[in-house]
Write a protein that holds these residues in place. Structure first.
Motif: not given
Lengths: 237, 341
Positions: B164-187
């Motif tokens: 599954m492709p990851r979001p364009a702005i967070a395709s590597n593991d480091v970026g994706y980790y930060a992405y998940c933290v932000v989405v969780t915080a928004l949730g």
């Protein structure tokens, strides 16, 4: 004018209200009777928690019988419970705001209604306090503020004075006496405290075994030998 | 008691709230940016899992705290969200954010279906119903499998193992980790926003007594369904995030037992505090990984969790987060006025 037309409620074999027919027209109406007479059932029918087996209820020309409890509240019916139902985790203000949330009011009107209800019940100073830290009387007044907020038409109070000191009951009495004039709502009051009934209710109805014993001017009702018989448990002769 | 404070609090309280929200923003930024600097990539994946399950635990805690409802189906809801997200990613090639929202909405719809039994049931009976739904999901998804780039309606093919492709702005593991933290915080911010508003007040009354809520004009079924929808939405989002973390989902990793476990840990962590959700997720993802790291079978975590649950139910109804809060207020001598219960 609230018209109760042949309302019957039975739970299994017990008839809690027996073809009750009465037209209640005073600003504050007292409802008295011995335990198990059907007083609370009557309030539950009015607020929609209990569906009558038969009969109708009209209030100010509107038929309430088929409405859901929350629709009746939005229409203008409020009630307090024998055991007060203030919410610990909310502030006093938010406890009252709940009732305004469901009404189509603008922000300013909501703030005015909140301020008005809290001032009327004398708890403005507690406005932003959490209910968890309040005493029993302040909690009861919070619940009462919820009842008077948002221009209600009819307020049902189920033993609001039970368990309070004389001075607290005096405060409660003056609040109840002010409802008709300041809030513009009718009040039905259940209480065992005959002094409170005498001091607030222009008219009183007496229930016994789910039937209407009498309804009329409070003073004459309380002097009625039939009523005394109901309370003292004597047979009529 | 101290009745003299109300008139003066309004502006300082606003300032405090503002500084608190800035503090929270800094905390989220720190959580999102610091760990990648310190950790190897394996641990980063585990931490991404912690961030994702924090959202799930927060969604479970919302139902438990606000309505006293026990849902044992949230991992299944994650799976349902993940299924929809994967299906869209492979079928239509839509951007990750669209897939995530669609997964959330699908799970919200399922949550609303769950809400129907909740309108009449509580406690054990509702828990049983949700558990059966979780069990049914596990069976269905074992038959259907998760889409992995295959053809047909289910999108599953034995041999084609697409990612599954990851979001364009967070395709590597480091970026994706930060992405998940932000989405969780928004949730979690979305939950908070609901709780301080109209919905939160209605839920508080429903929890106190449904009769009181109804007689205050609260449409009880509507707000119950809404709570389930919101909770399901967030679980669905977490499911799509999980699919993005592993870039695929395995049908075998959604048994009903996992839903029970994450619920139990939400109680252990503390349902009355956002930190509780973080603790729950950390226990859920980190403890097994740490045990594996020490050479102990990760399943031993279940024994620890069982003991922790008994401890929480017996002595700490507000969970570890509640105990930490008590500890903090004792250390800093700051009374919280009894308003966090």
């Amino acid at each position: 004018m609230i018209e109760i037309d042949a309302v019957t409620v039975s739970f299994g074999g017990v008839t809690a209200l027996n073809t009750l027919t009465v037209q209640l027209d005073a600003p504050v109406v007292g409802i008295i009777g011995p335990n198990g007479a059907g007083k609370t059932t009557f309030l539950n029918v009015l607020s929609g928690f209990v569906r009558p087996n038969s009969g109708r209820i009209h209030a100010f020309g509107r038929e309430l019988t088929g409405m859901q409890p929350h629709q009746r509240a939005q229409w203008g019916l409020r009630r307090s419970f024998q055991k007060e139902q203030a919410v610990d985790e909310l502030t006093v203000e938010d406890n009252v705001r709940v009732v305004l949330d469901s009404l189509p009011l603008s922000r300013d009107v909501v703030e005015d209604a909140l301020t008005g209800a809290l001032e009327f019940t004398g708890i403005s100073a507690l406005r932003r306090r959490s209910v968890a830290g309040l005493n029993a009387f302040e909690r009861r007044m919070t619940e009462l503020a919820r009842c008077v907020a948002g221009s209600p038409k009819l307020i049902l109070l189920d033993e609001p004075g039970a368990g309070f000191s004389q001075s607290e009951v005096a405060t409660l009495r003056s609040v109840i006496n002010g409802i008709a004039e300041t809030i513009g709502a009718r009040t039905f009051l259940i209480d065992h405290d005959v002094d409170l009934i005498q001091a607030t209710c222009q008219r009183t109805m007496v229930l016994d075994f789910g039937s209407l014993v009498t309804y009329g001017e409070t003073a004459s009702v309380l002097a009625d030998p039939k009523v005394r018989a109901v309370y003292l448990g004597m047979e009529e002769t | 008691m101290m009745a003299s404070d109300p008139p003066v609090v309004s502006t300082p309280a606003l300032a405090l709230w503002r500084s608190r929200s800035i503090g929270l923003l800094l905390l989220v930024a720190a959580l999102a940016l610091l760990p990648p600097l310190l950790l190897a990539s394996l641990w980063l994946k585990v931490l991404t899992g912690v961030a994702i399950y924090t959202l799930t635990a927060a969604a479970i805690a919302l139902l438990y705290r606000r309505l006293g409802l026990v849902s044992l189906a949230h991992v299944a809801l994650m799976g349902a969200g993940g299924w929809v997200g994967l299906r869209l990613a492979y079928g239509l090639g839509t951007p990750f954010e669209v897939n995530m929202l669609a997964g959330g909405i699908a799970a919200a719809g399922l949550g609303m279906v769950f809400a129907y039994p909740a309108l009449r049931m509580r406690g054990l009976y509702l828990a049983l119903v949700t558990l059966m739904i979780a069990g049914a999901f596990a069976i269905i998804v074992n038959v259907l499998q998760f889409p992995n780039g295959g053809g047909g309606w289910s999108g599953f093919a034995v041999k084609s193992a697409g990612y599954m492709p990851r979001p364009a702005i967070a395709s590597n593991d480091v970026g994706y980790y930060a992405y998940c933290v932000v989405v969780t915080a928004l949730g979690m911010a979305l939950i908070h926003w609901h709780e301080i508003g109209k919905a939160g007040r209605a839920w508080a009354l429903i929890r106190r007594s449904e009769a009181a809520a109804m007689s205050s004009g609260v449409d009880v079924p509507f707000y119950k369904v809404w709570a389930f929808a919101l909770s399901g939405f967030l679980a669905g989002i977490a499911g799509v995030l999980l699919a993005g973390n592993l870039q695929m989902l395995d049908a075998r990793s959604f048994p009903a037992a996992e839903s029970v476990m994450i619920f139990a840990l939400t109680i252990v962590g503390g349902a009355w505090n956002p930190v509780g959700a973080l603790i729950a997720a950390a226990l859920y993802r980190l403890v097994p990984a740490l045990l594996n790291d020490f050479g102990v079978n990760g399943d031993a975590a279940y024994i620890i969790f069982g003991a922790a649950l008994i401890h929480a139910l017996a002595t700490a109804p507000r969970g570890i987060a509640g105990q930490l809060e008590d500890l903090a207020s004792r250390l800093f001598g700051r009374s919280n006025g009894g308003n966090t219960r």
